[in-house]
Enzyme design. Structure first.
Site, short mmCIF file in Angstrom:
data_model
loop_
_atom_site.label_atom_id
_atom_site.label_comp_id
_atom_site.label_asym_id
_atom_site.label_seq_id
_atom_site.Cartn_x
_atom_site.Cartn_y
_atom_site.Cartn_z
N SER A 135 0.86 -1.18 0.00
CA SER A 135 0.00 0.00 0.00
C SER A 135 0.90 1.23 0.00
O SER A 135 1.67 1.44 0.95
CB SER A 135 -0.88 -0.04 1.26
N LYS A 161 -1.21 -1.08 -4.33
CA LYS A 161 -2.36 -0.26 -3.93
C LYS A 161 -1.86 1.16 -3.75
O LYS A 161 -0.84 1.40 -3.12
CB LYS A 161 -2.95 -0.81 -2.63
N LYS A 163 -2.84 5.08 -2.60
CA LYS A 163 -3.77 5.95 -1.88
C LYS A 163 -4.15 7.10 -2.81
O LYS A 163 -3.28 7.65 -3.49
CB LYS A 163 -3.11 6.50 -0.62
N ASP A 188 -7.16 3.24 -2.87
CA ASP A 188 -7.82 3.37 -1.57
C ASP A 188 -8.00 4.86 -1.26
O ASP A 188 -7.02 5.60 -1.18
CB ASP A 188 -6.97 2.70 -0.48
N GLU A 213 -11.21 1.07 -3.06
CA GLU A 213 -11.45 0.86 -1.63
C GLU A 213 -11.99 2.13 -0.98
O GLU A 213 -11.43 3.21 -1.15
CB GLU A 213 -10.12 0.43 -0.99
N ASP A 238 -13.68 -0.96 3.62
CA ASP A 238 -12.74 -1.09 4.74
C ASP A 238 -13.42 -0.46 5.96
O ASP A 238 -14.13 -1.14 6.71
CB ASP A 238 -11.42 -0.39 4.35
N LYS A 262 -9.88 -6.27 8.62
CA LYS A 262 -8.81 -5.91 9.56
C LYS A 262 -9.30 -6.32 10.93
O LYS A 262 -10.31 -5.80 11.40
CB LYS A 262 -8.56 -4.40 9.55
N GLY A 290 -4.14 -3.91 6.46
CA GLY A 290 -3.07 -3.66 7.43
C GLY A 290 -3.21 -2.28 8.04
O GLY A 290 -3.92 -1.42 7.52
O1 OSB Z 1 -6.89 2.24 4.80
O2 OSB Z 1 -5.91 0.40 4.53
C1 OSB Z 1 -5.94 1.51 5.06
C2 OSB Z 1 -2.72 2.14 7.06
C3 OSB Z 1 -3.22 2.78 8.15
C4 OSB Z 1 -4.58 3.05 8.22
C5 OSB Z 1 -5.42 2.65 7.18
C6 OSB Z 1 -4.92 1.98 6.07
C7 OSB Z 1 -3.54 1.74 6.01
C8 OSB Z 1 -2.88 1.11 4.86
C9 OSB Z 1 -1.53 0.46 5.11
O3 OSB Z 1 -3.31 1.14 3.73
C10 OSB Z 1 -1.55 -1.01 4.96
C11 OSB Z 1 -0.29 -1.62 5.53
O4 OSB Z 1 -0.25 -1.91 6.75
O5 OSB Z 1 0.65 -1.83 4.78
MG MG Z 2 -8.21 1.12 3.52
#
Ligand code: OSB
Ligand code: MG
Length: 369
Positions: A135, A161, A163, A188, A213, A238, A262, A290
């Site tokens: 991510s 992924k 953001k 995401d 996402e 999520d 999660k 994560g």
């Molecule tokens: O939205 O998936 C999310 C990290 C912190 C809070 C929310 C998210 C995330 C990530 C990181 O996308 C995923 C990772 O742990 O590598």
């Molecule tokens: Mg997310």
């Protein structure tokens, strides 16, 4: 089994590179580690709440308060035959899933160790390695983003992924697709859009994304359902899926075609298993998300990612993508073909480095029967 002792450690881990989302920037990852003891064994869990109420209303400090004031009295010295009973013991506490999950998951680890079995087996897992995705946060420039993608693909990661947020969305994805027409790619938004942004989301629909996402609010299901009817790209929820009941509602409404599980967000392993099974019965694929966990939380996520209905690569990357040095041994490593081996040892299957945790911890608490 009876939880005879419960300890909390507040630590903060410096990230190798800042992680930027539509919420803001994370440089340091505070977290609470939970250790429970019974019959000469111990179990470990991690509270994934962040420093501020951005992704969730919970924070490290609210979780500390909820655990010490309310969770401990419900758990300490209580006879539990099965970790599946913990949810019911904690049900008088409304919400605060991350606080509850840290303790619930520590008790699953303890239970697996007392049984002499690996946690993934106790959870019903069916694979020896899990697929790893990465991510990538919002970057200062497109060039930096493309460099990072290049790097992670070279390391073997199975999917990328990215953001997104208003101003960092369609143009970015178009550029990535020009450079990499075929890579498994998803986005995401962390709730950064509303139904008024439907034109932008229709644009995104043209780039063969694996999924989009959480485009809309953390508490929305209805607008997501409207959007899903308009797009061919699957929507993945999520933030909106805070419990098994929300998962059922989302599937009944057609709010998504994929769910990111999660364990911290939903209250632990039992709720994660329940959501997994609800999705399995409805033919809806899942994957494990994560929260930039340390090795303790990561080990729990790896165990969950072995479940049969995990059908996409997970947001479970190697320890070295987050931290200089992890607090478990061995640290998690991603193979050249983008997988992480599931530890074979009992419980979470990795050694928790208590000396490092003691050194890093800014605050500790200990409760005994
Ligand atoms: O939205 O998936 C999310 C990290 C912190 C809070 C929310 C998210 C995330 C990530 C990181 O996308 C995923 C990772 O742990 O590598
Ligand atoms: Mg997310």
């Amino acid at each position: 089994m009876m939880v005879e002792e419960l300890s909390l450690y507040l630590i903060s881990m410096k990230l190798i590179r800042p992680f930027v989302t539509s919420f803001g920037k994370t440089l340091e990852r505070p977290c609470i580690l939970v250790r429970v003891k019974s019959n000469g064994e111990e179990g470990w869990g991690e509270v994934v709440a962040e420093s501020g109420p951005w992704y969730s209303y919970e924070t490290t400090y609210t979780a500390w308060y909820i655990i010490t004031e309310f969770v401990v009295p419900f758990i300490l010295g209580k006879e539990v035959n099965d970790p599946r009973d913990i949810n019911k013991l904690l049900s008088p506490i409304r919400g605060h899933n991350m606080a509850k999950a840290g303790v619930e998951m520590a008790i699953w680890d303890l239970y697996a160790r007392l049984q002499g079995k690996p946690l993934f087996e106790v959870l019903g897992g069916v694979r020896k390695e899990i697929e790893s995705g990465v991510s990538i946060g919002i970057q200062k420039s497109v060039k930096e983003l493309l460099n990072l993608i290049d790097n992670y693909l070279a390391q073997g990661y199975k999917r990328i992924k990215v953001k997104i947020k208003p101003g960092w969305d369609v143009d970015i994805i178009r550029t990535i697709r020009k450079e990499y027409p075929d890579i498994p790619l998803q986005v995401d938004a962390n709730a950064a859009y509303t139904i008024r942004d439907v034109n932008m989301l229709r644009e995104l629909d043209k780039y063969s994304l694996l999924m989009i996402e959480q485009p809309f609010s953390y508490d929305d299901l209805v607008d997501h359902a409207t959007l899903q009817r308009m797009l061919k790209t699957p929507i993945c929820l999520d933030e909106s899926i805070s419990s098994p009941s929300m998962a059922r509602s989302a599937l009944a409404l057609g709010s998504c075609k994929v769910i990111n599980i999660k364990p911290g967000r939903v209250g632990g392993h039992l709720s994660s298993l329940t959501i997994h099974d609800i999705c399995l019965n409805k033919g809806v694929p899942c994957w494990i998300g994560g929260m930039l966990e340390t090795g303790v939380g990561r080990a729990h996520n790896v165990a969950l990612a072995t479940l049969p209905n995990i059908k996409y690569p997970n947001d479970i990357s190697g320890s070295d993508r987050y931290y200089e040095k992890d607090i478990v041994e061995p640290p998690f490593k991603v193979s050249k073909h983008g997988t992480i081996s599931v530890p074979k040892g009992i419980g979470i299957g990795v050694e928790v480095l208590i000396d490092d945790i003691n050194r890093l911890s800014m605050k500790q608490a200990n409760f005994k029967m």
